[in-house]
Design a protein around this motif. Structure first.
Motif, PDB file in Angstrom:
ATOM      1  N   LEU A   1       0.816  -1.222   0.000  1.00  0.00           N
ATOM      2  CA  LEU A   1       0.000   0.000   0.000  1.00  0.00           C
ATOM      3  C   LEU A   1       0.847   1.268   0.000  1.00  0.00           C
ATOM      4  O   LEU A   1       1.721   1.440   0.852  1.00  0.00           O
ATOM      5  CB  LEU A   1      -0.919  -0.014   1.238  1.00  0.00           C
ATOM      6  N   PHE A   2       0.560   2.145  -0.946  1.00  0.00           N
ATOM      7  CA  PHE A   2       1.178   3.477  -0.961  1.00  0.00           C
ATOM      8  C   PHE A   2       0.118   4.483  -0.577  1.00  0.00           C
ATOM      9  O   PHE A   2      -0.957   4.507  -1.188  1.00  0.00           O
ATOM     10  CB  PHE A   2       1.730   3.814  -2.346  1.00  0.00           C
ATOM     11  N   ARG A   3       0.413   5.274   0.440  1.00  0.00           N
ATOM     12  CA  ARG A   3      -0.522   6.330   0.848  1.00  0.00           C
ATOM     13  C   ARG A   3      -0.020   7.631   0.246  1.00  0.00           C
ATOM     14  O   ARG A   3       1.116   8.041   0.504  1.00  0.00           O
ATOM     15  CB  ARG A   3      -0.586   6.433   2.377  1.00  0.00           C
ATOM     16  N   ILE A   4      -0.888   8.293  -0.497  1.00  0.00           N
ATOM     17  CA  ILE A   4      -0.438   9.450  -1.283  1.00  0.00           C
ATOM     18  C   ILE A   4       0.179  10.536  -0.393  1.00  0.00           C
ATOM     19  O   ILE A   4       1.128  11.207  -0.785  1.00  0.00           O
ATOM     20  CB  ILE A   4      -1.588   9.991  -2.170  1.00  0.00           C
ATOM     21  N   TRP A   5      -0.327  10.675   0.830  1.00  0.00           N
ATOM     22  CA  TRP A   5       0.154  11.746   1.712  1.00  0.00           C
ATOM     23  C   TRP A   5       1.537  11.442   2.303  1.00  0.00           C
ATOM     24  O   TRP A   5       2.151  12.309   2.900  1.00  0.00           O
ATOM     25  CB  TRP A   5      -0.863  12.037   2.817  1.00  0.00           C
ATOM     26  N   ASP A   6       2.039  10.212   2.132  1.00  0.00           N
ATOM     27  CA  ASP A   6       3.394   9.901   2.600  1.00  0.00           C
ATOM     28  C   ASP A   6       4.460  10.460   1.660  1.00  0.00           C
ATOM     29  O   ASP A   6       5.648  10.430   1.965  1.00  0.00           O
ATOM     30  CB  ASP A   6       3.592   8.379   2.702  1.00  0.00           C
ATOM     31  N   PHE A   7       4.027  10.926   0.501  1.00  0.00           N
ATOM     32  CA  PHE A   7       4.971  11.450  -0.493  1.00  0.00           C
ATOM     33  C   PHE A   7       4.796  12.960  -0.594  1.00  0.00           C
ATOM     34  O   PHE A   7       3.717  13.428  -0.972  1.00  0.00           O
ATOM     35  CB  PHE A   7       4.719  10.805  -1.860  1.00  0.00           C
ATOM     36  N   PRO A   8       5.837  13.737  -0.231  1.00  0.00           N
ATOM     37  CA  PRO A   8       5.696  15.192  -0.267  1.00  0.00           C
ATOM     38  C   PRO A   8       5.310  15.674  -1.665  1.00  0.00           C
ATOM     39  O   PRO A   8       4.545  16.612  -1.824  1.00  0.00           O
ATOM     40  CB  PRO A   8       7.069  15.719   0.149  1.00  0.00           C
ATOM     41  N   GLN A   9       5.811  15.019  -2.685  1.00  0.00           N
ATOM     42  CA  GLN A   9       5.472  15.386  -4.069  1.00  0.00           C
ATOM     43  C   GLN A   9       4.757  14.209  -4.718  1.00  0.00           C
ATOM     44  O   GLN A   9       5.274  13.091  -4.707  1.00  0.00           O
ATOM     45  CB  GLN A   9       6.740  15.667  -4.893  1.00  0.00           C
ATOM     46  N   LYS A  10       3.607  14.488  -5.319  1.00  0.00           N
ATOM     47  CA  LYS A  10       2.885  13.417  -6.020  1.00  0.00           C
ATOM     48  C   LYS A  10       3.746  12.873  -7.176  1.00  0.00           C
ATOM     49  O   LYS A  10       3.752  11.679  -7.461  1.00  0.00           O
ATOM     50  CB  LYS A  10       1.563  13.984  -6.556  1.00  0.00           C
ATOM     51  N   SER A  11       4.515  13.798  -7.797  1.00  0.00           N
ATOM     52  CA  SER A  11       5.341  13.384  -8.935  1.00  0.00           C
ATOM     53  C   SER A  11       6.376  12.331  -8.506  1.00  0.00           C
ATOM     54  O   SER A  11       6.687  11.407  -9.245  1.00  0.00           O
ATOM     55  CB  SER A  11       6.040  14.595  -9.539  1.00  0.00           C
ATOM     56  N   GLN A  12       6.857  12.479  -7.264  1.00  0.00           N
ATOM     57  CA  GLN A  12       7.856  11.526  -6.758  1.00  0.00           C
ATOM     58  C   GLN A  12       7.229  10.130  -6.638  1.00  0.00           C
ATOM     59  O   GLN A  12       7.799   9.126  -7.060  1.00  0.00           O
ATOM     60  CB  GLN A  12       8.316  12.025  -5.384  1.00  0.00           C
ATOM     61  N   LEU A  13       6.025  10.093  -6.102  1.00  0.00           N
ATOM     62  CA  LEU A  13       5.301   8.822  -5.964  1.00  0.00           C
ATOM     63  C   LEU A  13       5.103   8.185  -7.337  1.00  0.00           C
ATOM     64  O   LEU A  13       5.359   6.995  -7.531  1.00  0.00           O
ATOM     65  CB  LEU A  13       3.939   9.072  -5.294  1.00  0.00           C
ATOM     66  N   LEU A  14       4.666   9.024  -8.280  1.00  0.00           N
ATOM     67  CA  LEU A  14       4.345   8.488  -9.606  1.00  0.00           C
ATOM     68  C   LEU A  14       5.605   8.013 -10.333  1.00  0.00           C
ATOM     69  O   LEU A  14       5.597   6.981 -10.990  1.00  0.00           O
ATOM     70  CB  LEU A  14       3.592   9.537 -10.425  1.00  0.00           C
ATOM     71  N   THR A  15       6.712   8.755 -10.180  1.00  0.00           N
ATOM     72  CA  THR A  15       7.959   8.328 -10.829  1.00  0.00           C
ATOM     73  C   THR A  15       8.446   7.021 -10.220  1.00  0.00           C
ATOM     74  O   THR A  15       8.855   6.106 -10.924  1.00  0.00           O
ATOM     75  CB  THR A  15       9.059   9.417 -10.641  1.00  0.00           C
ATOM     76  N   GLN A  16       8.375   6.926  -8.897  1.00  0.00           N
ATOM     77  CA  GLN A  16       8.932   5.739  -8.237  1.00  0.00           C
ATOM     78  C   GLN A  16       8.037   4.501  -8.404  1.00  0.00           C
ATOM     79  O   GLN A  16       8.525   3.400  -8.532  1.00  0.00           O
ATOM     80  CB  GLN A  16       9.143   6.020  -6.748  1.00  0.00           C
TER      81      GLN A  16
END
Ligand code: 8YV
Length: 313
Positions: free
Chosen positions: A26-41
């Motif tokens: 599970l990835f929680r969107i709020w754990d990533f300061p930048q949404k782009s970082q979540l999406l890239t990773q």
């Protein structure tokens, strides 16, 4: 084989969060300061998005998730999901209908009674000790009033059934006339608003129902009429509602939802003919748990290749 990657885009009850975390990666969107970082990773491997009434999957998010197979919403309303794009791309969509119908319909009746019988003011009257200085002013009777319902789906029908218990006459406006001779159908919303005491918004939010409550409808409801919104804030042209209430062109409003939640127009705070709730329609322990189980059941069915429990797309 590793766990399936799932993206959670909205905060949900701890039970659902924990179950998702147990069953999936599970990835929680709020754990990533930048949404782009979540999406890239992780964007390339996410196969499911879980959202709710305030956050879903728009076209940008869907485009950024090439492996996305399913969007599951912890809500009955799916206005935060780009359904057309999901259809085009073969992405499944599920929501949580039925299990929340009772709570939302109960809340509509609760808003009506609270408003008409001025329950909040009465409570303050007792707590402030003012009762010792005289009786409270008279309020408005609910039983026997005419209720107009916009949208005679699951929730609208449940509101109608409850209102029947109060000997109310029921009329409604919806895209199609229902096979229910007890309820009067109006093909025009203005006609409905002109002919009811209490107007309840209970339809899904779509392009057609955005700002369905506009100045004309509010004026048709009139200074004795009451608006109840248990649908979505965007059903109502909020500045028009606020000015109608301030100018006395509308009798009152019971609101569970707003155009820009959690922001509520402050002009409403000083009005006694308004009841303001923080979007709690489905907010009981029992219903939120049932919604969670339904959502988990839908995801499980999807990843096991079984039929979805509540498929929308
Ligand atoms: C929720 C809702 O408030 O079902 C809906 O459409 O608006 C709600 O039940 C919400 O999605 C719970 O987080």
């Amino acid at each position: 084989m590793g766990l399936i990657d799932v993206l959670l885009v909205a905060k949900v009850i701890p039970y659902l969060d924990q179950e998702l975390n147990k069953r999936y990666n599970l990835f929680r969107i709020w754990d990533f300061p930048q949404k782009s970082q979540l999406l890239t990773q992780h964007g390339a491997s996410i196969r499911a998005v879980v959202g709710n009434a305030s956050a879903g999957a728009d076209s940008n998010l869907i485009e950024a998730l090439p492996k996305l197979e399913i969007v599951s919403s912890y809500s009955v309303g799916v206005d935060m999901i780009d359904l057309n794009m999901c259809k085009e791309k073969g992405i499944r969509v599920t929501n949580t209908p039925d299990v929340l119908t009772d709570d939302v319909a109960d809340l509509a009746i609760c808003l009506i009674l609270t408003l008409l019988r001025r329950i909040l003011e009465c409570d303050r009257f007792v707590r402030s000790g003012n009762w010792k200085r005289g009786d409270y002013k008279l309020t408005t009777k609910f039983s026997g009033k005419t209720i107009g319902i916009i949208g005679m789906g699951r929730i609208g029908t449940a509101v109608a059934k409850r209102a029947e218990g109060f000997n109310c006459s029921i009329c409604y406006y919806s895209r199609t006339q229902k096979q229910e001779p007890k309820y009067k159908y109006y093909p025009s919303l203005i006609e409905l608003a002109s002919n009811c005491d209490i107007l309840v918004v209970a339809c899904p939010l779509t392009e057609e129902t955005h700002h369905i409550i506009n100045r004309e409808v509010i004026n048709a409801l009139g200074p004795k009429g009451v608006l109840i919104n248990i649908g979505r804030g965007k059903h109502v042209d909020e500045p028009e509602l606020v000015s109608a209430l301030l100018e006395g062109r509308l009798g009152g409003a019971g609101l569970d939802v707003y155009e820009n939640e959690p922001h509520v127009p402050e002009e409403l705070f000083g009005l006694e003919n308004v009841v303001l709730l923080p979007h709690i329609g489905s907010g009981t322990v029992e219903t939120r748990a049932a919604m969670a189980d339904l959502l988990l059941g839908n995801l499980e069915a999807h990843f096991l290749g079984k039929p979805l429990l509540t498929p929308l797309v």
